[in-house]
Design an enzyme around this catalytic site. Structure first.
Site, PDB file in Angstrom:
ATOM      1  CE1 TYR A 317      -4.194  -1.478   0.202  1.00 19.81           C
ATOM      2  CE2 TYR A 317      -3.401  -2.646   2.134  1.00 19.81           C
ATOM      3  CZ  TYR A 317      -4.354  -2.467   1.152  1.00 19.81           C
ATOM      4  OH  TYR A 317      -5.463  -3.254   1.138  1.00 19.81           O
ATOM      5  CG  MET A 365      -6.846  -6.064   8.531  1.00 21.09           C
ATOM      6  SD  MET A 365      -8.590  -5.906   8.138  1.00 21.09           S
ATOM      7  CE  MET A 365      -8.783  -4.167   7.948  1.00 21.09           C
TER       8      MET A 365
END
Ligand code: PLP
Length: 440
Positions: A317, A365
């Protein structure tokens, strides 16, 4: 509490999954070391709040209650302590007393009535810091038809929970007039005990003693009051404390957490309450080889994918990391939802086959990406160590806590419920936890 496996078979079954391996042998070793440090006359209350600092309260209770450590017969501890009622309710049945640290709060007694009644029925020791809370507990105890076990916490310098020294005598006096309460202990808590030279520890200890002494001095002025528990005939101590120690006043005095167990031995009093050291981590949060604590937990996960990338390829990310050279990226199925802190993005270190492999790019996550280097024999299915049980490892709790600007305590507590805690040694002992045998 997370999923739980407790024998060698579970280890194999779960071997393709991320898991926290709990060494009973290391836990027993640390418990024995603490016992040796405190000597035979001091009680040992094992702090197992927050799912035993993330280690799995079922495994930890089972180990401390049912296993022996060399010359020490089980149970290895004299009591357990948890933070709140829900944690106590989740514990397997215990043969030793259970302390609840979080003070009973007058404002919440209504909502918690059922749980408090359970606590009273089971003899758990409730912490009381105010007259109103004492009255509430006394009333519930009358309703239940059993004496409630309580302890009083004095605030000696944390400014957190606890009754102030000025209000302590009055609280004790009132408790003495409530026959449905049985006073088990009077405690306090250190703010800086992990620092050997911080004068705050002695100041708090002196204030604790002074506060108790005032109580014994006042007692003759308070005819009819019963300050000691009614079940105990032991008189309040009247002699001044000698060297910080004195004969028992009829309740258990305790103040020492891990830092005080090892660094301030004169503060052990009647009982100590170590947490982090039991799990093998030095309270000062850097490895101290003198104390020979052995970390209990090793967090592992499989390498599930390996891919080659060219130089300057972004990873993760935000494209926050680009490889300076062509290399191989390994994928590990653990992320911040499992408690692998996002703060470890591009700074964490893992071990694959014993070799350090840095976390590259952001922690997601559910996944992290690690740099396996341009060449090597790592293969899919290899075990990645996310948190190592070797105190000197680059992936130790000490090292990772420093890299993510926290303390080992938090790293352990964060390990999420998706990660099964699995007892790995001794492997030859078939063991069922109480809760499993109850369910059977
Ligand atoms: C958590 C806690 C402890 C244990 O502290 P460690 O530093 O882990 O040894 C002891 N007493 C109280 C009141 C606590 O909240």
């Amino acid at each position: 509490m997370g999923k739980l496996g407790n024998d060698g078979m579970d280890t194999k079954l779960a071997s393709g999954e991320p898991r926290a391996l709990i060494s009973r042998n290391h836990l027993l070793h640390n418990a024995r070391l603490i016992r040796q440090t405190i000597g035979p006359d001091v009680k040992f209350c094992a702090v197992i709040k927050a799912n035993a600092y993330g280690h799995g309260a079922d495994i930890v209770c089972d180990t401390l209650l049912n296993f022996s450590a060399d010359d020490i017969e089980p149970p290895l501890v004299d009591a357990f302590a948890v933070a709140c009622l829900d944690e106590a309710i989740d514990l397997p049945p215990s043969t030793v007393p259970i302390y609840i640290f979080r003070p009973v709060e007058n404002a919440y007694v209504g909502q918690q009535r059922e749980k408090l009644e359970t606590a009273i029925r089971r003899g758990w020791i409730l912490t009381v810091c105010s007259i109103t809370a004492a009255q509430d507990v006394a009333r519930l105890a009358l309703a239940v038809g059993r004496q409630a076990h309580i302890q009083v916490m004095i605030d000696t310098g944390m400014s957190r929970s606890g009754v102030s020294p000025q209000h302590f005598s009055e609280l004790m006096l009132r408790i003495g007039d409530m026959p449905s309460l049985r006073l088990i202990a009077v405690c306090s808590h250190f703010s800086c005990s992990e620092e050997a030279d911080n004068p705050a520890t002695q100041q708090q200890f002196d204030l604790y003693h002074h506060t108790l002494e005032q109580l014994s001095a006042q007692r003759p002025l308070l005819p009819g009051s019963l300050i000691v528990p009614r079940s105990s005939a032991a008189p309040i101590r009247r002699k001044p404390a000698v060297g910080g120690h004195s004969s028992s006043p009829g309740f258990i005095r305790h103040i020492a957490n891990s830092g005080a167990v090892f660094l301030h031995r004169h503060t052990h009093l009647d009982m100590v309450r170590p947490g982090i050291s039991l799990y093998g981590i030095d309270p000062a949060c850097h490895p101290c080889l003198d104390r020979q604590l052995k970390p209990v937990l090793r967090w592992v996960a499989p390498l599930v994918m390996i891919h080659d990338i060219a130089a300057n390829t972004p990873v993760g990310y935000g494209q926050t990391w680009r490889s300076p050279r062509s290399t191989r990226i390994g994928l590990v199925p653990v992320g911040y939802a499992d408690g692998y802190l996002r703060a470890l993005s591009s700074v964490g270190i893992t071990l694959v086959n014993g070799l350090p492999c840095p976390v590259v790019g952001r922690v997601s996550m559910d996944l992290i990406t690690i740099d396996l280097g341009p060449a090597g024999d790592q293969a899919i299915g290899d075990e990645v160590t996310l948190l190592d049980a070797d105190p000197l490892s680059p992936a130790s709790a000490y090292a990772l806590a420093q890299l993510s600007q926290t303390i080992p305590y938090e790293l352990f507590c964060r390990i999420g419920s998706r990660i099964p805690r699995i007892a790995v040694d001794p492997v030859d002992v078939p063991i069922q936890t109480q809760s499993q045998s109850d369910a059977a």
